[in-house]
Scaffold this motif. Structure first.
Motif, short mmCIF file in Angstrom:
data_model
loop_
_atom_site.label_atom_id
_atom_site.label_comp_id
_atom_site.label_asym_id
_atom_site.label_seq_id
_atom_site.Cartn_x
_atom_site.Cartn_y
_atom_site.Cartn_z
N PHE A 1 39.85 49.21 41.45
CA PHE A 1 39.16 50.69 41.93
C PHE A 1 39.46 51.78 42.04
N ARG B 1 33.03 36.04 30.34
CA ARG B 1 31.86 35.33 30.40
C ARG B 1 31.22 35.22 32.40
N ALA B 2 31.83 35.48 33.18
CA ALA B 2 30.78 35.50 34.12
C ALA B 2 30.25 36.76 34.80
N GLY C 1 41.94 34.78 35.02
CA GLY C 1 42.36 33.99 33.94
C GLY C 1 42.56 33.03 33.96
N SER D 1 46.42 35.16 41.73
CA SER D 1 45.40 34.18 40.29
C SER D 1 45.62 34.35 39.31
N GLY E 1 36.27 42.22 34.21
CA GLY E 1 35.94 40.69 34.97
C GLY E 1 34.96 40.55 36.03
N ARG E 2 35.00 39.49 36.62
CA ARG E 2 34.10 40.24 37.86
C ARG E 2 34.03 41.49 39.01
N VAL F 1 36.81 20.96 27.10
CA VAL F 1 37.88 21.98 27.80
C VAL F 1 39.71 22.26 28.34
N HIS G 1 39.75 29.02 30.10
CA HIS G 1 38.61 29.18 29.06
C HIS G 1 38.64 30.89 28.19
N HIS G 2 39.04 31.67 29.25
CA HIS G 2 39.59 33.38 29.14
C HIS G 2 40.73 33.45 28.32
C1 LIG Z 1 32.83 25.86 28.83
C2 LIG Z 1 33.16 26.93 29.58
C3 LIG Z 1 33.35 28.26 28.20
C4 LIG Z 1 33.88 29.06 28.76
N1 LIG Z 1 33.40 30.15 28.10
C5 LIG Z 1 34.49 31.18 28.02
C6 LIG Z 1 34.95 32.28 27.82
O1 LIG Z 1 34.89 32.78 26.44
N2 LIG Z 1 35.32 33.45 28.20
C7 LIG Z 1 35.33 34.15 29.79
O2 LIG Z 1 36.28 34.59 29.67
N3 LIG Z 1 35.30 32.48 30.36
C8 LIG Z 1 34.74 31.49 30.03
N4 LIG Z 1 34.36 30.60 30.65
C9 LIG Z 1 34.03 30.28 32.44
C10 LIG Z 1 35.42 30.59 33.49
O3 LIG Z 1 35.61 29.61 33.67
C11 LIG Z 1 36.05 31.58 34.64
O4 LIG Z 1 35.00 31.16 35.19
C12 LIG Z 1 35.42 32.94 33.66
O5 LIG Z 1 36.29 33.29 33.25
C13 LIG Z 1 35.80 34.16 35.34
O6 LIG Z 1 35.03 34.77 34.88
P1 LIG Z 1 36.12 36.17 35.55
O7 LIG Z 1 37.63 36.12 35.35
O8 LIG Z 1 35.25 37.75 35.29
O9 LIG Z 1 35.48 35.86 37.22
P2 LIG Z 1 36.69 35.16 39.18
O10 LIG Z 1 36.99 33.77 38.13
O11 LIG Z 1 35.32 35.80 39.68
O12 LIG Z 1 37.26 36.46 38.61
C14 LIG Z 1 37.36 37.42 39.39
C15 LIG Z 1 38.90 38.27 39.41
O13 LIG Z 1 38.60 39.61 40.32
C16 LIG Z 1 39.32 39.32 41.58
N5 LIG Z 1 38.60 41.07 42.27
C17 LIG Z 1 37.89 40.60 42.83
N6 LIG Z 1 38.07 42.39 43.35
C18 LIG Z 1 38.19 42.69 42.77
C19 LIG Z 1 39.18 43.85 42.85
N7 LIG Z 1 38.71 45.29 43.62
N8 LIG Z 1 40.30 44.62 42.53
C20 LIG Z 1 40.80 44.06 41.35
N9 LIG Z 1 40.56 42.82 41.13
C21 LIG Z 1 39.71 42.17 41.77
C22 LIG Z 1 39.53 38.41 42.16
O14 LIG Z 1 40.48 38.68 42.97
C23 LIG Z 1 39.50 37.19 40.20
O15 LIG Z 1 40.52 37.12 39.90
C24 LIG Z 1 33.48 29.29 30.46
C25 LIG Z 1 33.78 28.48 30.92
C26 LIG Z 1 32.71 27.01 30.34
C27 LIG Z 1 32.54 25.75 31.19
#
Ligand SMILES: Cc1cc2nc3c(=O)[nH]c(=O)nc-3n(C[C@H](O)[C@H](O)[C@H](O)COP(=O)(O)OP(=O)(O)OC[C@H]3O[C@@H](n4cnc5c(N)ncnc54)[C@H](O)[C@@H]3O)c2cc1C
Ligand SMILES: Nc1ncnc2c1ncn2[C@@H]1O[C@H](COP(=O)(O)O)[C@@H](O)[C@H]1O
Lengths: 328, 259
Positions: free
Chosen positions: A312, A241-242, A274, A297, A214-215, B13, A277-278
């Motif tokens: 990393f 998605r992010a 987590g 998390s 993810g992000r 959702v 939506h994911h």
């Molecule tokens: C209607 C709707 C539909 C959606 N559909 C989807 C979908 O289909 N799929 C989806 O994924 N999302 C979807 N989303 C978005 C979802 O709500 C989240 O925003 C998204 O999943 C977050 O992505 P992420 O976990 O990559 O990012 P973040 O929430 O930013 O999480 C990043 C994580 O990385 C960790 N991190 C940072 N640096 C490091 C490192 N060096 N080592 C280890 N960990 C680290 C952080 O602690 C954090 O937990 C949807 C949202 C809406 C409103």
């Protein structure tokens, strides 16, 4: 003549894994019901696949014709409707794929019958009808659906629901060639070209192992560490998605509510928070591993195994460790 | 160009949803226009804006709060709204919905019909293809791009398939189902919201469509709802690096046997 029909999906002469799984699952249902299993195969130059399928089923119906090179509901749907009307199978199953989820609702309506989409289990009820288990509301609830008073009972089934089993002794089924009898002008949708976005890896929806970042991965330039891990354990790469919204990866790789639903044996999440939506997209995964630097998390409320740490550091070490273990 | 968008109000959702009994769900009172239908409405508005003429109609089948989906459509810019509502339509499935919507559409003159890829309540994705079948028009599901040649009445669409994209042409009229990625739905402006609040919504019942309750009996029945299997509590691997990595690999290979 009743029977259980499996719509076997092929693209470019390759049968989808989910179709083969359904042939196994179909054989199970057939023995419960004392019925036969038939495979239905459409395509262009697919005769050799019909031979292969005959090992698994009592009958293989095949349409092998240039008009069936690409899928269209206008061709596949019309022909299948005609065949169903002639032979009256009691059950018709297909994979929950883009093709299956285009064809089946169209066909169910054409035949004025019942259809359950995206099922995660099929069993036979007391009335000999199918009970289809399917997630609703993004997996927040499951429902048992029946439609035993209509024929055929139609369902699309997710990959990895039934396990692939080779037949006990080859069936040597009969291959029945069907003449298409379709007017080319009746096919109104025309596939101009197909663009392949991914590598030769299996699609996320059918993968046994999925590794996703993810992000937390910080940028597209860092995805190679995930790719390298995937290479070693033969996994498909997914994401959130992010990441897709940041255009670090294609939407094709997105897992979740507005992406793909996966059901692998092993899912590993790195730097994924987590969000619901994911996690809606990973609900039917068997084992879930999460690595995140934040001990709070949400992903840790969901995973089977968790490591708090820096991805990393962890990912390259994991790749090396797997490489070592797998070469032993 | 006449464009029809079929929209549905569904639990958000985020809404909490639980099985209250075998046949009844407890749904938190948080509803919204279906996620995928927003892309459909947006695309309709863009087609109209691009071609410089046309009308965008939104329609829904459902009672009470279903009309909120229509109001959202109007707030975004739709010109006209219809609500199909009838006591006999309390229990519907994809087949019933498609059958009823088809009756509503018959005799009207739409060039483009748009649906969402799936409604995020039943998660079926059945209504679009079923409706196209009943109307006898071509159907392209899960599209992420749509280009319309208004003069030739032809479209070129991109659909998402496993591991790639399919570029497909077809003549109009046709039905499309919208996948995420098709566009970025607009947020309604205040003026739009005001207009939506005041908008007249035409109501239509089964009788007006020439259908009897018998015609719309669902083909499928939900026997039972239940909660998804609870995942077991997480096992955190607390060892120091790199011992934690070694332990994980061992677990996955020897205990879980997934690699
Ligand atoms: C209607 C709707 C539909 C959606 N559909 C989807 C979908 O289909 N799929 C989806 O994924 N999302 C979807 N989303 C978005 C979802 O709500 C989240 O925003 C998204 O999943 C977050 O992505 P992420 O976990 O990559 O990012 P973040 O929430 O930013 O999480 C990043 C994580 O990385 C960790 N991190 C940072 N640096 C490091 C490192 N060096 N080592 C280890 N960990 C680290 C952080 O602690 C954090 O937990 C949807 C949202 C809406 C409103
Ligand atoms: N009751 C309804 N009223 C209007 N449109 C609907 C209704 N149900 C489904 N649809 C349309 O069909 C699409 C797929 O719905 P479904 O088959 O229920 O997953 C939705 O995104 C809507 O565009």
């Amino acid at each position: 003549m009743a029977g259980i029909w499996i719509f076997v999906e092929q693209r470019d002469g390759v049968i989808r894994k989910v179709s083969m799984e359904l042939l196994s699952g179909g054989r199970g249902l057939a023995s419960t019901l004392g019925e036969e299993v038939a495979a239905v195969l459409f395509g262009d130059g697919v005769g050799f696949l019909a031979e292969e399928l005959s090992k698994y089923t009592d009958t293989v119906y095949v349409i092998d014709d240039p008009l069936y090179h690409h899928y269209s509901a206008d061709s596949y749907g019309e022909s299948l409707a005609k065949m169903v009307r002639e032979c009256n199978p009691s059950i018709l199953l297909g994979g929950s794929t883009f093709m299956g989820r285009d064809l089946f609702p169209w066909l169910a309506c054409r035949l004025a019958t019942g259809y359950a989409a995206d099922c995660i289990d099929l069993t036979i009820g007391d009335d000999k009808g199918i009970i289809a288990k399917r997630p609703m509301y993004g997996g927040k609830v499951l429902a048992d659906v029946t439609f035993s008073h209509v024929r055929p009972q139609m369902a699309t089934v997710r990959p990895n629901v039934f396990t692939l089993k080779s037949p006990d002794g080859e069936k040597n089924g009969e291959i029945i060639r069907i003449e298409p009898k379709i007017n080319p002008t009746a096919i109104r949708t025309r596939v101009e070209r197909v663009e392949k976005t991914s590598t030769d890896r299996v699609d996320l929806t059918e993968a046994d192992i999925v590794v996703a970042a993810g992000r937390g991965i910080k940028g597209p330039e860092n995805f190679h560490i995930i790719e390298e891990l995937a290479e070693v354990i033969n996994a498909t790469v997914g994401t959130t998605r992010a990441v897709v919204d940041n255009q670090w990866r294609d939407h094709d790789d997105q897992i979740g509510k507005s992406g793909k639903v996966i059901s692998p044996k092993l899912y590993m999440a790195f730097g994924i928070s987590g969000a619901i939506h994911h996690t809606m997209g990973i609900d039917t995964s068997n084992v879930i591993v999460a690595v995140d630097k934040n001990p709070n998390s949400l992903i840790f409320t969901y995973a089977d195994y968790g490591i708090v740490g820096d991805l990393f550091q962890i990912v390259p070490a994991l790749t090396a460790e797997f490489k070592k273990a797998l070469s032993e | 160009m006449n464009i029809l968008v079929l929209v549905k109000q569904v639990p958000d959702v985020e809404a909490i949803i639980r099985a209250q009994s075998d046949t009844k769900l407890d749904i938190e009172n948080k509803y919204a226009l279906n996620f995928f239908d927003e892309f459909a409405v947006e695309e309709a508005l863009r087609i109209k804006e691009k071609l410089g003429d046309g009308k965008v109609t939104v329609a829904t089948l459902g009672s009470r709060k279903a009309a909120d989906a229509l109001r959202r459509g109007i707030a975004m810019g739709a010109d006209e709204a219809f609500q199909i509502e009838d006591p006999a339509l309390e229990e519907v499935d994809g087949y019933t919905t498609a059958r009823t919507l088809a009756k509503f559409i018959e005799g009207q003159d739409y060039d483009v019909i748009l649906c969402g890829k799936q409604a995020i309540d039943d998660d079926s994705g059945a209504v679009g293809p079923a409706l196209a079948q009943l109307l006898g028009i071509p159907c392209l599901t899960s599209i992420v791009e749509l280009e319309i040649d208004g003069d030739k009445k032809e479209v070129i669409a991109t659909r998402e398939i496993e591991g790639g994209r399919e570029i497909v042409t077809c003549p109009l009229p046709a039905l499309f189902t919208a996948q995420k990625g098709l566009n970025e739905p607009r947020i309604p402006q205040v003026a739009g919201v005001m207009k939506a609040m005041k908008a007249q919504i035409a109501k239509i019942d089964l009788k007006a469509l020439g259908l009897s309750p018998e015609d719309v009996k669902p083909k499928t029945k939900i026997l039972k709802y239940y909660p998804p299997k609870k995942r077991p509590p997480v096992k955190m691997i607390e060892k120091e690096f790199p011992k934690n990595v070694e332990a994980l690999v061992k677990l996955l290979r020897e205990q879980e046997k997934v690699i």
